[in-house]
Scaffold this motif. Structure first.
Motif, short mmCIF file in Angstrom:
data_model
loop_
_atom_site.label_atom_id
_atom_site.label_comp_id
_atom_site.label_asym_id
_atom_site.label_seq_id
_atom_site.Cartn_x
_atom_site.Cartn_y
_atom_site.Cartn_z
N GLY A 86 0.92 -1.04 0.05
CA GLY A 86 0.14 0.09 0.04
C GLY A 86 0.75 1.22 0.03
N TRP A 87 0.03 2.50 0.36
CA TRP A 87 0.81 3.62 0.31
C TRP A 87 2.01 3.66 1.43
N GLU A 88 3.12 4.21 1.06
CA GLU A 88 4.20 3.85 2.15
C GLU A 88 4.86 5.37 2.31
N PHE A 89 5.16 5.49 3.61
CA PHE A 89 5.73 6.80 3.87
C PHE A 89 7.25 6.78 3.77
N SER A 90 7.69 6.47 2.75
CA SER A 90 9.26 6.08 2.52
C SER A 90 9.99 7.55 2.39
N LEU A 91 9.05 8.81 2.21
CA LEU A 91 9.87 9.86 1.97
C LEU A 91 10.33 10.79 3.22
N ASP A 92 9.70 10.05 4.38
CA ASP A 92 9.84 10.59 5.75
C ASP A 92 11.33 9.92 6.36
N LYS A 93 11.94 10.51 7.52
CA LYS A 93 13.03 9.88 7.95
C LYS A 93 12.73 8.63 8.47
N ASP A 94 13.53 7.59 8.15
CA ASP A 94 13.34 6.24 8.60
C ASP A 94 12.28 5.62 8.12
N GLY A 95 11.50 6.12 7.20
CA GLY A 95 10.48 5.32 6.34
C GLY A 95 9.37 5.38 7.07
N VAL A 96 8.88 6.30 7.89
CA VAL A 96 7.72 6.14 8.68
C VAL A 96 7.24 7.57 8.97
N ASP A 97 5.96 7.73 9.00
CA ASP A 97 5.22 8.96 9.24
C ASP A 97 5.60 9.60 10.51
N PRO A 98 6.18 10.82 10.69
CA PRO A 98 6.78 11.30 11.85
C PRO A 98 5.94 11.16 12.83
N VAL A 99 4.63 11.40 12.87
CA VAL A 99 3.34 11.85 13.73
C VAL A 99 2.93 10.37 14.27
N LEU A 100 2.59 9.53 13.27
CA LEU A 100 1.79 8.21 13.54
C LEU A 100 2.70 6.94 13.81
N GLY A 101 3.99 7.22 13.19
CA GLY A 101 4.95 6.07 13.23
C GLY A 101 4.73 5.02 12.35
N ILE A 102 3.90 5.16 11.35
CA ILE A 102 3.48 3.89 10.74
C ILE A 102 4.37 4.08 9.48
N ARG A 103 4.62 2.90 8.74
CA ARG A 103 5.39 3.13 7.18
C ARG A 103 4.32 2.61 6.38
N PHE A 104 3.32 2.08 6.39
CA PHE A 104 2.44 1.58 5.33
C PHE A 104 0.82 2.17 5.97
N LEU A 105 0.24 2.71 4.88
CA LEU A 105 -1.17 3.23 5.22
C LEU A 105 -1.93 2.35 5.84
N PRO A 106 -1.95 1.21 5.26
CA PRO A 106 -3.02 0.10 5.72
C PRO A 106 -2.79 -0.37 7.27
N GLU A 107 -1.52 0.07 7.89
CA GLU A 107 -1.34 -0.21 9.39
C GLU A 107 -2.35 0.58 10.13
N ILE A 108 -2.62 1.78 9.67
CA ILE A 108 -3.50 2.57 10.55
C ILE A 108 -5.11 2.29 10.46
N TYR A 109 -5.29 1.64 9.13
CA TYR A 109 -6.61 1.08 8.87
C TYR A 109 -6.86 -0.35 9.79
N LYS A 110 -5.59 -1.06 9.97
CA LYS A 110 -5.97 -2.38 10.86
C LYS A 110 -6.15 -1.69 12.07
N GLU A 111 -5.41 -0.79 12.65
CA GLU A 111 -5.57 -0.52 13.92
C GLU A 111 -6.84 -0.14 14.49
#
Length: 318
Positions: A86-111
């Motif tokens: 799915g959509w990936e936050f690879s543009l951010d430092k360490d490859g995760v969204d800096p606020v949510l700490g998720i790498r792929f968008l489906p992670e927050i949907y599953k949460e």
């Protein structure tokens, strides 16, 4: 199975009778507002996740910028090239969204909903107080930003959804969605010649109609920009660089429509539109991602983007 093939299969599941593309419905549709059960507009509470390739997400970003909501609603930006996960936050430092700490968008949907089986789409609005997805209703999100969030609009912000025009704006938006915004996807994701040609004909019939409509007026409803202009712009901005070559909507290019092309340049040169339009990301997303059949991953060199800043002459129509 390759990453691209596997990712593309998410879209090919959304097929109706006769090979027609049928987009999935939105799962999280609670509106913003002050009534019981609605999402309270509170600056700093929500994070808007988007990818610059996506027209549905882009229009929320445009409205956020035009209305001055940048400080009220934070933004997380995904890589324009979707992955198998799915959509990936690879543009951010360490490859995760800096606020949510998720790498792929489906992670927050599953949460939010462990049983969720659909695509994790952008735009996605996450409530930071609960870490839950609360809205992915791209069809109404801009209207919420234009109305429920009005207390936080910048001074002098335009009224993109004036009360006296809402009925006709909604009617045109419905047409734009089915025949233009989603129409190009119906052509691009069709699984039969008949479904493709039907979508193709519908897209260009409507573009011909809009070309005539814009001959004597600067914007779709006269001299002021409305929500409908935002919705049409995001498709026009992607037309020649993506939909024409990738989705085979190739009867005409945008630049072959004198009025639509000048109108698109007019909007591009308006603050909030061009400065949120990332043509390089759009090109990568459509040509290197899970949409195009491009096994060698060759990225087109063009087009020349300087033409978007050329004189449009639309001021005379005010």
């Amino acid at each position: 199975m390759t990453t691209v093939q596997n990712a593309a299969s998410e879209f090919t599941r959304e097929v109706g009778s006769g090979g027609a593309f049928v987009r999935q419905t939105n799962r999280f549709v609670t509106p913003f507002g002050t009534a019981d059960g609605e999402l309270p507009p509170e600056p700093g509470r929500y994070r808007l996740l988007w990818a610059p390739i996506c027209p549905w997400a882009h229009r929320a970003i445009i409205v956020r910028a035009v209305l001055g909501l940048e400080d009220a609603i934070s933004v997380g930006t995904a890589n324009p090239v979707r992955t198998e996960q799915g959509w990936e936050f690879s543009l951010d430092k360490d490859g995760v969204d800096p606020v949510l700490g998720i790498r792929f968008l489906p992670e927050i949907y599953k949460e939010t909903d462990p049983d969720y089986q659909g695509r994790a789409t952008v735009p996605t609005v996450v409530d930071l107080t609960t870490r839950k997805v609360v809205n992915n209703n791209y069809f109404r999100l801009t209207n919420d930003l234009e109305t429920a969030w009005s207390a936080f609009h910048k001074e002098g912000a335009p009224d993109l959804y004036p009360a006296e025009l809402r009925e006709v704006i909604d009617a045109l938006n419905d047409i734009l969605f089915h025949e233009v915004n989603n129409g190009v996807y119906k052509a691009g994701f069709a699984r039969s010649q008949e479904a493709y040609e039907q979508a193709y004909d519908t897209v260009f019939a409507r573009l011909d109609d809009l070309e005539k409509r814009l001959e004597g007026r600067r914007y779709l409803f006269g001299s002021s920009i409305t929500d409908s202009d935002v919705r049409l712009y995001v498709t026009l901005a992607r037309f020649d660089i993506a939909y024409y070559p990738v989705f085979r909507t190739n009867r005409n290019r945008l630049i072959d429509f004198p009025n639509l092309w000048a109108y698109a340049r007019d909007l591009y040169q308006t603050p909030g539109f061009g400065d949120t339009t990332d043509f390089e990301a759009i090109k990568k997303g459509y040509h290197l991602g899970d949409i195009a059949s491009n096994p060698l991953r060759i990225l087109p060199k063009g087009p020349d983007l300087s033409i978007w800043t050329s004189d449009h002459g639309r001021e005379r129509l005010n």
